[in-house]
Design a protein around this motif. Structure first.
Motif, short mmCIF file in Angstrom:
data_model
loop_
_atom_site.label_atom_id
_atom_site.label_comp_id
_atom_site.label_asym_id
_atom_site.label_seq_id
_atom_site.Cartn_x
_atom_site.Cartn_y
_atom_site.Cartn_z
N SER A 1 0.84 -1.21 0.00
CA SER A 1 0.00 0.00 0.00
C SER A 1 0.87 1.26 0.00
CB SER A 1 -0.98 -0.02 1.17
OG SER A 1 -0.40 0.54 2.30
N LYS B 1 -6.64 0.65 6.96
CA LYS B 1 -6.40 1.78 6.05
C LYS B 1 -5.57 1.31 4.84
CE LYS B 1 -4.66 6.42 6.29
NZ LYS B 1 -3.65 7.16 7.00
N LYS C 1 -6.84 1.12 0.92
CA LYS C 1 -6.07 1.78 -0.13
C LYS C 1 -5.86 0.86 -1.33
CE LYS C 1 -1.93 4.52 0.11
NZ LYS C 1 -0.78 4.78 0.97
N ASN D 1 -8.02 2.08 -4.39
CA ASN D 1 -7.19 2.76 -5.40
C ASN D 1 -6.68 1.80 -6.46
OD1 ASN D 1 -7.58 4.82 -3.68
ND2 ASN D 1 -5.46 5.05 -3.03
#
Ligand code: CTP
Length: 400
Positions: free
Chosen positions: A91, A129, A133, A137
């Protein structure tokens, strides 16, 4: 899809890779493995080399361009198990070993990740988190960990998904039973405002609807989801082609859901009503926050439109599938719903059971159609969805 690149990181679940390899080989897949140095602490180099019938790629034997070659060679890349450490590196865009370099160099929508870690690590905000991501994304596909007693002895989410489920997800066979069919699927819970900050709703997570969507896309359909409140679910389309055939419209209230469904119903072949539509809405929602007093207050509720019933009553109606959430008398209530709503198929589940239904990953349902019933015993929602859609396709084809 022929070439699978299996990336193994340093988790105790690494020993399961031997089984994963065997199952993938039974599906005639060509497999190469990348193992990080800590993965080799859990499973030996010799085991992986012997089982893979192919090259075992490590940081020690990398030639320099290996990350490019491997990322181009692979049709699918599976990181199983994926540790919190490698997730963090991915990430953050790190490229400090062959595995992370290869992931960085690869087309992101062919990457599947199967995390495995302690449950507190899994729930840690930093890990979540990082996960968000790469899912949002980069559009990686998540093979979600499951709840069980973990290697450390603690109980909770964190165990790597069962090997057979990993295989099912990554080699999902393309079937074309719904090719060219337009399907509208309602998902999640509607929310009915009480005032500017409060609403009436229910516990629906949208997971069952997304599993149904995923299977319809896999069967070649064009899908429109009209979606209320759902959990933060990954995109149900597993590849680029499916993504092109998927459209999502977000709504809040039952009335908005009804309007969006009706706007699109003319060209629709099949309507699958999975949403947990709130049956009543406040008559006059307050425009500001209702202030607290010491007195009882009453909120007047009016019945919402029954979207499924309206669709099934259209003269030129699509094939109609309903979902019934029951807490008692399942057989009697489901049979009545099938008849009253004039449905072609009703999928009934007992939402009083804590281990299935709302928000759970599992479900157990009974299908009602004509005078027949079919029980689908407890299984992952993804599997229940496949079994349901298979029956739906048979019934739909009989009718046409
Ligand atoms: N449904 C709908 N619109 C509503 C209520 C329900 O389209 N206003 C659909 C649901 O999406 C589901 C089916 O009808 O496919 C059955 O929903 P369920 O909540 O089980 O039944 P209800 O008709 O709401 O009846 P009851 O709540 O009394 O069981």
């Amino acid at each position: 899809m022929k070439n699978i690149l299996l990336c193994v990181t340093g988790s105790i679940a690494a020993y399961k890779v031997a089984d994963l390899l065997r199952l993938l080989q039974q599906e005639n897949k060509n497999i190469k493995i990348i193992a990080t140095s800590s993965a080799l602490d859990f499973v030996s180099e010799l085991t992986l080399k012997t089982l893979s019938h192919n090259q075992l790629c490590t940081d020690n034997n990398s030639t320099g361009l290996e990350h490019i070659n491997l990322s181009r060679w692979a049709d699918i890349i599976v990181v199983a198990p994926l540790t919190a450490n490698t997730l963090a590196k991915i990430s953050g865009g790190f490229a400090d070993n062959l595995l992370t370099q290869t992931i960085l160099a690869a087309d992101t929508d062919k990457i599947y990740i199967a995390p495995a870690m302690n449950t507190q690590m899994w729930h840690n905000k930093i890990v979540q988190k990082n996960l968000k991501k790469v899912l949002k994304n980069n559009k990686f596909h998540l093979i979600a960990p499951i709840k069980d007693t973990l290697a450390c002895g603690e109980y909770g989410i964190g165990k790597m998904a069962e090997i057979k489920d990993v295989v099912k997800i990554i080699i999902k066979k393309k079937q074309q039973g719904l090719k060219g069919k337009k399907i509208i699927i309602t998902a999640g819970a509607t929310i009915e405002p009480i005032d500017s900050v409060r609403f009436l709703s229910n516990y629906s997570s949208g997971k069952m609807a997304y599993a149904i969507v995923s299977d319809c896309l896999n069967q070649g359909a064009e899908v429109l989801i009209v979606e209320g409140k759902t959990d933060n679910l990954p995109n149900p389309a597993i590849d680029k082609q499916s993504k092109k055939r998927l459209k999502i419209i977000k709504i809040n209230t039952a009335e908005q859901m009804f309007n969006k469904v009706m706007e699109n119903i003319k060209t629709c072949d099949i309507f699958i009503s999975v949403a947990a539509v709130v049956d009543y809405s406040p008559v006059n929602p307050a425009t500001n926050k209702i202030k607290k007093t010491n007195k009882n207050i009453q909120i007047e509720l009016k019945p919402n439109v029954d979207i499924l019933k309206e669709v099934a009553s259209l003269s030129d109606r699509p094939f109609c599938v309903g979902f019934a959430a029951e807490t008692e008398n399942l057989q009697k209530n489901a049979t009545a719903k099938l008849k009253n709503k004039k449905l072609d198929l009703l999928v009934a589940n007992d939402v009083s059971k804590k281990d299935i239904g709302f928000a759970s990953d599992d479900n157990a349902v009974t299908l009602f159609y004509g005078k027949e019933t079919k029980k689908l015993p407890k299984n992952k929602k993804t599997i229940i969805a496949q079994q349901t859609i298979n029956t739906m396709i048979l019934l739909y084809k009989q009718q046409k």
